[in-house]
Each structure stands twice: as C-alpha cells, then as structure tokens.
Design an enzyme around this catalytic site. Structure first.
Site, PDB file in Angstrom:
ATOM      1  CG  ASP A 251     -33.185  -3.885  19.792  1.00 57.39           C
ATOM      2  OD1 ASP A 251     -33.156  -4.823  20.601  1.00 57.39           O
ATOM      3  OD2 ASP A 251     -34.206  -3.577  19.137  1.00 57.39           O
TER       4      ASP A 251
ATOM      5  CD  GLU B 207     -39.713  -0.387  22.225  1.00 60.14           C
ATOM      6  OE1 GLU B 207     -39.733  -1.122  21.226  1.00 60.14           O
ATOM      7  OE2 GLU B 207     -39.846  -0.810  23.400  1.00 60.14           O
TER       8      GLU B 207
HETATM    9  O1  AHR Z   1     -35.173  -6.226  21.258  1.00 62.98           O
HETATM   10  C1  AHR Z   1     -35.609  -6.224  22.560  1.00 62.98           C
HETATM   11  C2  AHR Z   1     -36.531  -5.082  22.836  1.00 62.98           C
HETATM   12  O2  AHR Z   1     -37.574  -5.098  21.908  1.00 62.98           O
HETATM   13  C3  AHR Z   1     -35.885  -3.728  22.675  1.00 62.98           C
HETATM   14  O3  AHR Z   1     -35.237  -3.295  23.820  1.00 62.98           O
HETATM   15  C4  AHR Z   1     -37.057  -2.870  22.384  1.00 62.98           C
HETATM   16  O4  AHR Z   1     -36.720  -1.731  21.673  1.00 62.98           O
HETATM   17  C5  AHR Z   1     -37.961  -3.793  21.612  1.00 62.98           C
HETATM   18  O5  AHR Z   1     -39.266  -3.636  22.029  1.00 62.98           O
END
Ligand code: AHR
Length: 480
Positions: free
Chosen positions: A45, A224
């Site tokens: 991320d 997301e």
């Molecule tokens: O890395 C943790 C979570 O995993 C992140 O917030 C999301 O983007 C992914 O699904």
C-alpha cells in the site's frame, strides 16, 4: 453484527506537472543509478511522493500491521535503503489496537497529517471493524516532529472504511476513500467529497464506483485504494479491485478536469482493468498504487506486487507484497498507459528511433521491429556496467538488451548483420553476440555498437531492425 473477514468481504495527490520536460529537451538520461525493483520489500500500500523540500517520502503498510512508518530520500532509488522512522504504534486496547493499514501522509494547511485505517485487536471485538483515523505532526519536519492522534474521520456511515487519500483540485481539497455502504452488498465502494477540516467533510459524499464487473469481484467485491493524477485535461483516479492475491488489479475512473468533479455522472469507468498480474515478468496482484515523478520530472507509478503466485492462507496475512516503481507513459489520447508490471531488476527503457520517433525498438515474439507496438513489447533492459556520456575515450558501457516480456532472451547479432531475440543458452557465443557497447551521446542520442562488428550499430530501417554502419541515421535511438 460482527463480521469475520471471510463473511465480511464474502487512493501525490493530483500533481499539475507537464510530463518529461528534460527528456524532450534532449537532456541525456540521468546518470543517477535508477531504482531497482522491488524498491522496498514487504511494504504494501505504498505512498511515495516528492515534496518541495526536495525529499521523496514513503510510507506504507508493514506486515505486522502494528505501526505507522515513514522514510525519505533525495532520490527514488535512495528510498530502498533509507532509515525508516516509526511515527506511531497501535494502542494496547480499543478501536486502534489492532490492524493498522494503508497510511497516507499529506500536508494540509501548515500541518503534516497521516491518515490510516485501524481496527480493534479482538477481545470480543471484530478485528475487521476497520475505520479511518489520522495522526498529526507538531512540527514542520515529519521525520523529527512529534506525532499524536488527531482523531477519527467522520465518515457518512459507521461502517468498514479505509484506504483514504487527499488531493487538491482547482483550489479545493478533496478526500477519497473506500467504504462499505449499508444496503449495497459489496465489501467496499469508492467515495469522494471536499474536506472541511482534516477529519470532516464539507458536504455529502458522492459514490464514485461500486464493484460489479467480473474483474472487480473475484474473491471479494472490492473497490479500494483510490489514487488521483491530473494530466492532459483530465482527472484520473486509479483504484484496486478484487482479492489481494494474484487477482488484485487496478481499475481506472476518468473525469474532465475542468468540470464539477462532484457530479458522479462525469466519472467514467474503464471497462477492463488497466494493470494486472503478469506471468511473463513474474509480478502477481499489482495494486494499491500512488503516483510520483522521477528526478527528471517523468511520471512514475508506485504499487505493490508479489513475485510469486501461490499463497498459503489469507493473502492479507502474507507479507510478500513489495513496493515497486515504474515509468508511467501516455497513449496518444492523453490517457495513462500502465503497460504491465515490469518485474524485478533495474527499470526498463523504451528506445524511439531518432530518425522517426514514432517508431520504437520493439518485438513480436523473437522478431525485432521498429514501429508502433504495445508498451510492454517496447520495454527493454539495456544495462551493464556504469554508463558515461559519449566523447570520453571510455564513454560507453557494455550491455545486453533484454525484453521484459521474454525473460532469458536478449538481442543477438549475427555475422550477416541480422538481429533477433535469442534465448540464453549459456554459451560464450551467446554472450559475445548479445554484447553491445551502449553510447549515450549528446542531445539524448543512444547508440548500440555490436561487439560482433564494432563499426556497426543496431539500427532501424523500413520498420525492421538490423546492424548498420554506426553513423547510419537509423542507428540513433532516444532512450525514454
Ligand atoms: O494492506 C491492508 C489492506 O489490504 C489495505 O488497506 C487494502 O488496500 C488491502 O485490501
């Protein structure tokens, strides 16, 4: 109702900059050693951005999901070995004592703010009761200032929300994030609204995207990790979709930059994913990206990806999502061309023919050509010993020229002057025939002199590629 993850499940900032000015001005590629992928192992991320203090800053999720970290360096490559500071650790109990996910740092007003998602650590609490929070720094230097909890983002619903980002567009600061909306049977959708304060919205949010397409709902129904880039009169918002294993990929939403971006109808979703797992380059589940620029002002895509496919157990708990970077190019219509994840190693380059810049060194299988081809078929690693500009007796470097899509292959020169992509058979003859002297000359011209025929160079001619006299007009390439 408490949801387990399985039940439950079953984005800097817009940068108003004008592409690679230096390259068009004919300045030779930077002598600085470029980043090598993966840039940082086991950091998922990742948000990387260059601040006007001249530093690149990087934050991201750590496999333990227990703390917020930050590092900085003067170069992208420098982030790989930069010291990492722990800004804050999750609490011993309560809503921020469990998972800590997907931090992003932003300068809002005169303050450094880091947003992140957090959940409780159990004890009867649902560990996936994830919400968005922020910490703030009390000083101008985020690497030395004191950080403390600012509070919780006041989201429209008291439901799972994460992966927030913030950007300024036409003077207004916006917030984009992912959230589960009551009444919509998905895991997370994307939302956008202007910010009032760092933790509150100035007006009702709009829903930008709901995962419905097949590539958005594999494993889990997920949109997301929004990330925004303003280019070529448009706002581009990438986002990540599906489960966080090899099915993870990037989608793209596009809106006109000069319109009211709070009109959801103006955001158009690309029907296909724009960045996916690539078996040829061995990168799996690329996603959760951010955007930055390299030292020459050229756009860069930052994302995470694994270098193997098979994962034991829940991919969320597999630590091997590594931070990666690569050039972001543009299509003729001005939209971003993500290509494929380029794989481990130095960054590849493209070589446009100096005589006809619309033609790139490319390949179709093992056949070489000079022409218009899909981005990945024009990306080569032409690396070897360190390079120095032309005109110096020692002004060249011995390199092999290897396509990213055909691992183990390199451009091989035959005695009759023909060239092709050949697989490395480990022979001395292969090594000799695939060796080229790379000469980066003035005005950004690169020549590849063949070790087999040193007075000959790799040249484009009538759409084909072969060896030609080194001063042949077709023997000049522009590295980009
Ligand atoms: O890395 C943790 C979570 O995993 C992140 O917030 C999301 O983007 C992914 O699904």
């Amino acid at each position: 109702m408490i949801f387990s993850r399985r039940q439950f499940i079953a984005g800097t900032a817009a940068l108003p900059l004008a592409g690679s000015r230096l390259a068009r001005a004919g300045v030779p590629a930077s002598p600085l050693p470029g980043p090598i992928n993966p840039l940082v192992r086991r950091r998922a991320d990742a948000q990387v951005f260059r601040h006007d203090d001249g530093f690149y800053y990087m934050t991201g999720s750590v496999p333990e999901y227990d703390r917020l970290v930050l590092r900085r360096a003067r170069t992208l490559a420098g982030l790989a070995t930069a010291d990492e500071r722990v800004l804050w650790r999750h609490l011993s109990s309560g809503p921020m004592s469990g998972f800590i996910w997907a931090p992003e740092m932003h300068r809002i007003g005169e303050r450094w703010i880091m947003y992140f998602a957090a959940g409780p650590s159990g004890g009867g609490e649902d560990v996936f009761r994830i919400r968005t929070y922020a910490i703030a720094c009390d000083g101008p230097d985020p690497m030395t200032g004191n950080w403390s909890v600012l509070g919780q983002f006041q989201a429209p619903w008291d439901s799972f929300n994460l992966d927030s980002t913030s950007f300024v567009h036409r003077g207004t600061r916006y917030f984009a994030w992912a959230q589960r909306e009551p009444g919509i049977e998905t895991n997370s959708n994307l939302y956008l609204a202007p910010l009032d304060t760092p933790l509150t919205l100035a007006r009702d949010a709009i829903r930008l995207s709901v995962p419905t397409l097949d590539w958005e709902i594999r494993g889990f129904k997920v949109n997301e990790a929004p990330a925004v880039l303003a280019r070529n009169g448009r706002l581009f918002m990438t986002y990540s979709a599906s489960a966080t294993d090899a099915r993870y990929c990037l989608g793209l939403l596009t809106a006109p930059a000069d319109a009211d971006i709070m009109d959801p109808a103006l955001w158009v979703k690309s029907p296909e994913p724009v960045f996916t797992t690539c078996r040829e380059t061995s990168v799996y589940g690329p996603g959760h990206n951010s955007f930055t620029m390299d030292e020459q002002g050229r756009d860069m895509l930052v994302y995470h990806g694994r270098d193997y496919e098979a994962i034991e157990g829940d991919p969320l708990f597999n630590p091997d999502r590594h931070t990666r970077v690569q050039r972001l190019y543009y299509k003729a219509d001005g939209s971003p061309d993500f290509g494929v994840p380029v794989g481990n190693g130095p960054l590849p380059e493209r070589f446009a023919s100096k005589a006809d810049p619309a033609r790139h060194l490319a390949h179709d299988g093992t056949r070489l050509l000079a022409g218009d081809a899909a981005l990945p078929a024009t990306q080569f690693r032409a690396t070897g010993a360190s390079r120095t500009p032309d005109g110096d007796a020692a002004g060249s470097a011995t390199v092999t020229i290897a396509p990213i899509l055909l691992p183990g292959h390199a451009i091989l020169a035959r005695d009759d002057g023909s060239v092709l992509l050949a697989r490395d058979d480990g022979s001395a003859d292969f090594r000799r025939r695939t060796r080229f002297s790379r000469v980066d000359g003035p005005a950004g011209t690169t020549r590849f002199l063949s070790a087999v025929a040193p007075d000959k160079a790799l040249a484009a001619g009538n759409g084909a590629v072969r060896l030609a006299p080194r001063r042949d007009p077709g023997a000049g390439w522009i590295a980009d």
